[in-house]
Design a protein around this motif. Structure first.
Motif, short mmCIF file in Angstrom:
data_model
loop_
_atom_site.label_atom_id
_atom_site.label_comp_id
_atom_site.label_asym_id
_atom_site.label_seq_id
_atom_site.Cartn_x
_atom_site.Cartn_y
_atom_site.Cartn_z
N SER A 20 0.83 -1.22 0.00
CA SER A 20 0.00 0.00 0.00
C SER A 20 0.86 1.26 0.00
O SER A 20 0.42 2.31 -0.48
N ARG A 21 2.09 1.17 0.50
CA ARG A 21 2.95 2.34 0.52
C ARG A 21 3.35 2.79 -0.89
O ARG A 21 3.68 3.94 -1.11
N VAL A 22 3.29 1.88 -1.86
CA VAL A 22 3.53 2.26 -3.24
C VAL A 22 2.43 3.22 -3.70
O VAL A 22 2.70 4.29 -4.25
N ALA A 23 1.18 2.86 -3.44
CA ALA A 23 0.06 3.73 -3.80
C ALA A 23 0.13 5.04 -3.02
O ALA A 23 -0.14 6.12 -3.58
N LEU A 24 0.50 4.96 -1.76
CA LEU A 24 0.63 6.18 -0.96
C LEU A 24 1.71 7.10 -1.53
O LEU A 24 1.57 8.32 -1.52
N GLY A 25 2.80 6.51 -2.02
CA GLY A 25 3.87 7.30 -2.64
C GLY A 25 3.38 8.03 -3.88
O GLY A 25 3.64 9.22 -4.06
N ARG A 56 4.15 -10.98 12.21
CA ARG A 56 4.58 -11.73 13.40
C ARG A 56 3.39 -12.36 14.13
O ARG A 56 3.45 -13.51 14.56
N ARG A 57 2.31 -11.63 14.28
CA ARG A 57 1.14 -12.12 15.01
C ARG A 57 0.43 -13.26 14.29
O ARG A 57 -0.15 -14.12 14.95
N THR A 58 0.44 -13.23 12.96
CA THR A 58 -0.28 -14.26 12.20
C THR A 58 0.66 -15.31 11.63
O THR A 58 0.22 -16.16 10.84
N HIS A 59 1.92 -15.22 11.99
CA HIS A 59 2.94 -16.15 11.48
C HIS A 59 2.97 -16.15 9.95
O HIS A 59 3.11 -17.20 9.32
N ALA A 60 2.84 -14.96 9.38
CA ALA A 60 2.83 -14.81 7.92
C ALA A 60 4.12 -14.19 7.41
O ALA A 60 4.15 -13.60 6.34
N GLN A 61 5.19 -14.32 8.19
CA GLN A 61 6.48 -13.79 7.75
C GLN A 61 6.97 -14.63 6.58
O GLN A 61 6.79 -15.85 6.56
N SER A 62 7.57 -13.96 5.61
CA SER A 62 8.07 -14.67 4.43
C SER A 62 9.26 -13.94 3.85
O SER A 62 9.50 -12.77 4.14
N ARG A 63 9.99 -14.67 3.01
CA ARG A 63 11.14 -14.05 2.33
C ARG A 63 10.67 -12.94 1.41
O ARG A 63 11.30 -11.90 1.33
N ILE A 64 9.56 -13.16 0.73
CA ILE A 64 9.05 -12.13 -0.17
C ILE A 64 8.60 -10.90 0.63
O ILE A 64 8.84 -9.77 0.22
N GLY A 65 8.01 -11.13 1.78
CA GLY A 65 7.61 -10.01 2.64
C GLY A 65 8.80 -9.23 3.14
O GLY A 65 8.76 -8.00 3.24
N ALA A 66 9.89 -9.95 3.44
CA ALA A 66 11.12 -9.29 3.89
C ALA A 66 11.73 -8.44 2.78
O ALA A 66 12.50 -7.52 3.05
N LEU A 67 11.40 -8.72 1.54
CA LEU A 67 11.86 -7.92 0.42
C LEU A 67 10.87 -6.80 0.09
O LEU A 67 11.27 -5.66 -0.14
N VAL A 68 9.58 -7.12 0.11
CA VAL A 68 8.55 -6.14 -0.24
C VAL A 68 8.57 -4.95 0.72
O VAL A 68 8.47 -3.80 0.30
N ASP A 69 8.70 -5.21 2.01
CA ASP A 69 8.64 -4.15 3.02
C ASP A 69 9.69 -3.06 2.79
O ASP A 69 9.34 -1.88 2.66
N PRO A 70 10.99 -3.39 2.71
CA PRO A 70 11.96 -2.31 2.51
C PRO A 70 11.86 -1.65 1.14
O PRO A 70 12.12 -0.45 1.00
N VAL A 71 11.45 -2.40 0.12
CA VAL A 71 11.28 -1.80 -1.21
C VAL A 71 10.14 -0.78 -1.16
O VAL A 71 10.26 0.33 -1.69
N ALA A 72 9.04 -1.14 -0.51
CA ALA A 72 7.92 -0.21 -0.37
C ALA A 72 8.33 1.02 0.45
O ALA A 72 7.96 2.15 0.12
N ASP A 73 9.11 0.80 1.51
CA ASP A 73 9.62 1.92 2.31
C ASP A 73 10.44 2.89 1.46
O ASP A 73 10.25 4.10 1.51
N ARG A 74 11.38 2.32 0.71
CA ARG A 74 12.26 3.15 -0.12
C ARG A 74 11.48 3.88 -1.21
O ARG A 74 11.75 5.02 -1.52
N PHE A 75 10.49 3.18 -1.80
CA PHE A 75 9.69 3.81 -2.85
C PHE A 75 8.91 4.99 -2.28
O PHE A 75 8.87 6.07 -2.88
#
Length: 179
Positions: A20-25, A56-75
């Protein structure tokens, strides 16, 4: 029990929140009213916290999520900085200072992936890197709410960004020699 497909591992609530941070950007670039920009920064800040919390709460951590989060932050950060430079609220030197850690992280990632004698490692968020992200978000608010404080805060973000870059570099160097 049905197997999870790659799509179901990619399309998770935390990843959608991050994305969603991509759309926010894009929204930040299109909308220039101060209240709207404040709201976009606030929502982006909230999603930056929520994506990891939900994962963390839903145990939905993933490698793709670990990549998407910082990319969305930077964008998002890049969109805000570009919007501020285009609007005259930030100078080019301030943009460079604010984005220093981000540029160095991208360079470091490419070096770590492409230098043959470096053993591949998994990049993980580090405290100083998180501090830079928080300070960037605070700076984005300060530009709108207290512009006279922007210069000092930009310098502070830059210095913490240098420290974060050194921290990531040392981590990469240490991991390089581990078996």
């Amino acid at each position: 029990m049905p197997r999870a497909t790659d799509a179901t591992r990619i399309v998770t609530v935390p990843n959608l929140v991050s994305t969603s941070r991509v759309a926010l950007g894009f929204g930040f670039l299109v909308l220039d009213a101060v209240p709207m920009r404040l709201a976009l920064i606030a929502v982006a800040s909230l999603t930056d916290f929520l994506d990891g919390w939900i994962a963390r709460r839903t145990h939905a951590q993933s490698r793709i999520g670990a990549l998407v989060d910082p990319v969305a932050d930077r964008f998002f950060a890049l969109c805000v900085v570009v919007g501020y430079v285009a609007g005259g609220q930030l100078g080019v030197w301030q943009a460079i200072a604010l984005m220093f850690r981000d540029v160095m992280s991208i360079i470091g990632w490419f070096v770590a992936r492409n230098v043959s004698w470096l053993r591949p490692i998994t990049f993980k968020a580090r405290l100083l890197g998180k501090a830079v992200t928080v300070l960037q978000l605070i700076t984005f608010l300060v530009v709108l709410l207290a512009p006279s404080a922007t210069d000092a805060l930009v310098w502070f973000v830059f210095l913490v960004g240098v420290a974060a870059t050194v921290d990531y570099t040392l981590m990469l160097w240490r991991e390089r020699v581990r078996n």
